[in-house]
Write an enzyme that holds these catalytic residues in place. Sequence first.
Site, PDB file in Angstrom:
ATOM      1  N   TYR A  51      55.363  43.478  35.965  1.00 24.50           N
ATOM      2  CA  TYR A  51      54.598  43.277  34.726  1.00 24.50           C
ATOM      3  C   TYR A  51      54.942  41.929  34.105  1.00 24.50           C
ATOM      4  O   TYR A  51      56.105  41.541  34.098  1.00 24.50           O
ATOM      5  CB  TYR A  51      54.934  44.372  33.712  1.00 24.50           C
ATOM      6  CG  TYR A  51      53.821  45.401  33.599  1.00 24.50           C
ATOM      7  CD1 TYR A  51      52.562  45.011  33.158  1.00 24.50           C
ATOM      8  CD2 TYR A  51      54.038  46.734  33.935  1.00 24.50           C
ATOM      9  CE1 TYR A  51      51.541  45.937  33.065  1.00 24.50           C
ATOM     10  CE2 TYR A  51      53.014  47.666  33.839  1.00 24.50           C
ATOM     11  CZ  TYR A  51      51.768  47.255  33.407  1.00 24.50           C
ATOM     12  OH  TYR A  51      50.752  48.169  33.316  1.00 24.50           O
ATOM     13  N   GLU A  53      53.068  40.676  30.964  1.00 22.72           N
ATOM     14  CA  GLU A  53      52.156  40.443  29.833  1.00 22.72           C
ATOM     15  C   GLU A  53      52.612  39.237  29.034  1.00 22.72           C
ATOM     16  O   GLU A  53      53.808  39.068  28.781  1.00 22.72           O
ATOM     17  CB  GLU A  53      52.108  41.689  28.937  1.00 22.72           C
ATOM     18  CG  GLU A  53      51.147  42.714  29.484  1.00 22.72           C
ATOM     19  CD  GLU A  53      51.157  44.026  28.722  1.00 22.72           C
ATOM     20  OE1 GLU A  53      51.509  44.021  27.529  1.00 22.72           O
ATOM     21  OE2 GLU A  53      50.817  45.043  29.344  1.00 22.72           O
ATOM     22  N   ASP A 196      29.083  28.964  34.479  1.00 23.01           N
ATOM     23  CA  ASP A 196      29.639  30.044  35.305  1.00 23.01           C
ATOM     24  C   ASP A 196      29.352  29.653  36.755  1.00 23.01           C
ATOM     25  O   ASP A 196      28.254  29.847  37.263  1.00 23.01           O
ATOM     26  CB  ASP A 196      28.969  31.376  34.947  1.00 23.01           C
ATOM     27  CG  ASP A 196      29.484  32.532  35.801  1.00 23.01           C
ATOM     28  OD1 ASP A 196      30.085  32.263  36.854  1.00 23.01           O
ATOM     29  OD2 ASP A 196      29.259  33.696  35.412  1.00 23.01           O
ATOM     30  N   THR A 222      34.803  32.952  39.462  1.00 23.34           N
ATOM     31  CA  THR A 222      35.579  33.925  40.216  1.00 23.34           C
ATOM     32  C   THR A 222      36.254  33.134  41.340  1.00 23.34           C
ATOM     33  O   THR A 222      35.903  31.987  41.610  1.00 23.34           O
ATOM     34  CB  THR A 222      34.692  35.044  40.801  1.00 23.34           C
ATOM     35  OG1 THR A 222      33.600  34.456  41.501  1.00 23.34           O
ATOM     36  CG2 THR A 222      34.172  35.952  39.713  1.00 23.34           C
ATOM     37  N   LYS A 225      34.677  33.873  46.066  1.00 23.43           N
ATOM     38  CA  LYS A 225      33.406  33.583  46.738  1.00 23.43           C
ATOM     39  C   LYS A 225      33.595  32.319  47.579  1.00 23.43           C
ATOM     40  O   LYS A 225      34.405  32.344  48.497  1.00 23.43           O
ATOM     41  CB  LYS A 225      32.289  33.473  45.699  1.00 23.43           C
ATOM     42  CG  LYS A 225      32.093  34.799  44.917  1.00 23.43           C
ATOM     43  CD  LYS A 225      30.915  34.752  43.985  1.00 23.43           C
ATOM     44  CE  LYS A 225      30.645  36.087  43.307  1.00 23.43           C
ATOM     45  NZ  LYS A 225      31.325  36.268  42.017  1.00 23.43           N
ATOM     46  N   ARG A 231      40.193  38.360  45.019  1.00 25.53           N
ATOM     47  CA  ARG A 231      39.283  38.730  43.925  1.00 25.53           C
ATOM     48  C   ARG A 231      39.984  38.500  42.598  1.00 25.53           C
ATOM     49  O   ARG A 231      40.993  39.140  42.296  1.00 25.53           O
ATOM     50  CB  ARG A 231      38.890  40.203  44.034  1.00 25.53           C
ATOM     51  CG  ARG A 231      38.318  40.576  45.377  1.00 25.53           C
ATOM     52  CD  ARG A 231      37.703  41.933  45.321  1.00 25.53           C
ATOM     53  NE  ARG A 231      36.396  41.815  44.723  1.00 25.53           N
ATOM     54  CZ  ARG A 231      35.305  41.509  45.421  1.00 25.53           C
ATOM     55  NH1 ARG A 231      35.365  41.298  46.718  1.00 25.53           N
ATOM     56  NH2 ARG A 231      34.146  41.422  44.824  1.00 25.53           N
TER      57      ARG A 231
HETATM   58  N1  DSN Z   1      28.457  40.610  42.276  1.00 22.45           N
HETATM   59  C1  DSN Z   1      28.445  39.180  42.327  1.00 22.45           C
HETATM   60  C2  DSN Z   1      27.440  38.679  43.294  1.00 22.45           C
HETATM   61  O1  DSN Z   1      27.252  39.341  44.298  1.00 22.45           O
HETATM   62  O2  DSN Z   1      26.838  37.634  43.094  1.00 22.45           O
HETATM   63  C3  DSN Z   1      28.313  38.602  41.001  1.00 22.45           C
HETATM   64  O3  DSN Z   1      29.238  39.196  40.170  1.00 22.45           O
END
Ligand code: DSN
Length: 442
Positions: A51, A53, A196, A222, A225, A231
């Site tokens: 942990y 925090e 984003d 994120t 990707k 993730r």
């Molecule tokens: N679920 C993602 C996507 O597939 O683009 C976006 O959050």
Amino acid sequence: MQKLQNSDPEIYEILKAEEDRQLKGMTLIPSENHTSKEVLEALTSVLSDKYAEGYPGKRYYAGNEYADKLETLVQDRAKRLFGVPYANVQPYSGSPANLVIFSALLEVGDKIMGLNLLDGGHLTHGWKFSMTSKFWQSVPYHMTSEGAIDMEEVRRLAREEKPKIIICGGTAIPRAIPFKEFAEIADEVGAYLLADVSHIAGLIAGGAHESPVPYAHLVMTTTHKTLRGPRGAMIMVTDKGLAKDEELPEKIDKALIPGLQGGPHLNTIAGIGVALSEDAKPEFKEYASRVVANAKTLADELKEKGFELVSGGTDNHLILIDLTNTGVGRGAFFHEGLERIGIYTNKNTVPGDLSSPFYPSGLRIGTPAVTTRGMGEAEMKQIAEWIYRFASHIKDIKLPEDKAERKQVIKDFRVSLKSDGFYDELRAEVESMCEKFRVPGV
Ligand code: DSN
């Protein structure tokens, strides 16, 4: 996984089967990728037990000497890679990251402006069923019928509605995002511009897409990707953001904890750090440009075979096939049928879709994962050929409007997926090609 095999064969078997699925099939879902073995090692480290925090030097738990070192190092890597003065690497994923940003900057009831979900936006950009549109007033903008972001509408709505935040970015945008134009509009109406870049962050890091950093006040991404990490997500503030509000970093930090999250997932943060270091290497630049080259090849081949693409092609990793000319609402047949032959895609709405999100008229595909596996031009042509053969095979299957008829057609289709030898034949071809390209984590 020897120990797991002995102690928990049930879970072990599922993990092995998933490895097999990834290896023998191909991921064309544009938001998925394959991380390196090193990223996976960081993810399964003992950091998962800890942990932490708070933030480096200000924790609510003892024993965080190494957590502090780690988080500071990963923040520094993010700042260096994207050229920003501040990065928060604690968000659990993209949706909480956007909530953190909105709650840091807005009062309940303030206006946010993002791309409509059905036109390629994200749930958290103000979709009507998302909490973001319950806490804040959503003013969605749309795509033009040609598949470009409708910048005229963005300008008009921004002037009329005076949103506090304008969000650019989304989940099904096949063309480059005009960050400069968004910035001009946001600056004119005094809004924060949030980029984003979850889908294209790896392309930005690898120099294959313009960076929003000179234009936006905040950048969220994120990490799993095109960036090819675990993730998770990161929130960054740019120099322009600091110039608008020097307290932005403090506001974001506080909105994250205690505002929304508890303990950060240190193992994920370590994995993000490993990925960010990989993303800074020259090989990653090559990877990013190959992702785009592969997407363009695939798009060209599909067009040659008669498929219609939203916007007519792609500038990035993503292709949105508009199947409306073959019948409305047929995306689900492609999604399920291609899955049957080991090609993983996802059904998606297209701008102005005449059907519903569950039975949309589009198919979203992309090249980040297959490019990670080393596939190139020849394989893209082969993939287009398989999609074409599959499409020809199901050309007479239409989605009826009547609910009972629809149920029957779907049932029959699913039976045929099991019984029709055509699918076994195609699956064997797909498997035989896929087995030549390793999955880094397997
Ligand atoms: N679920 C993602 C996507 O597939 O683009 C976006 O959050």
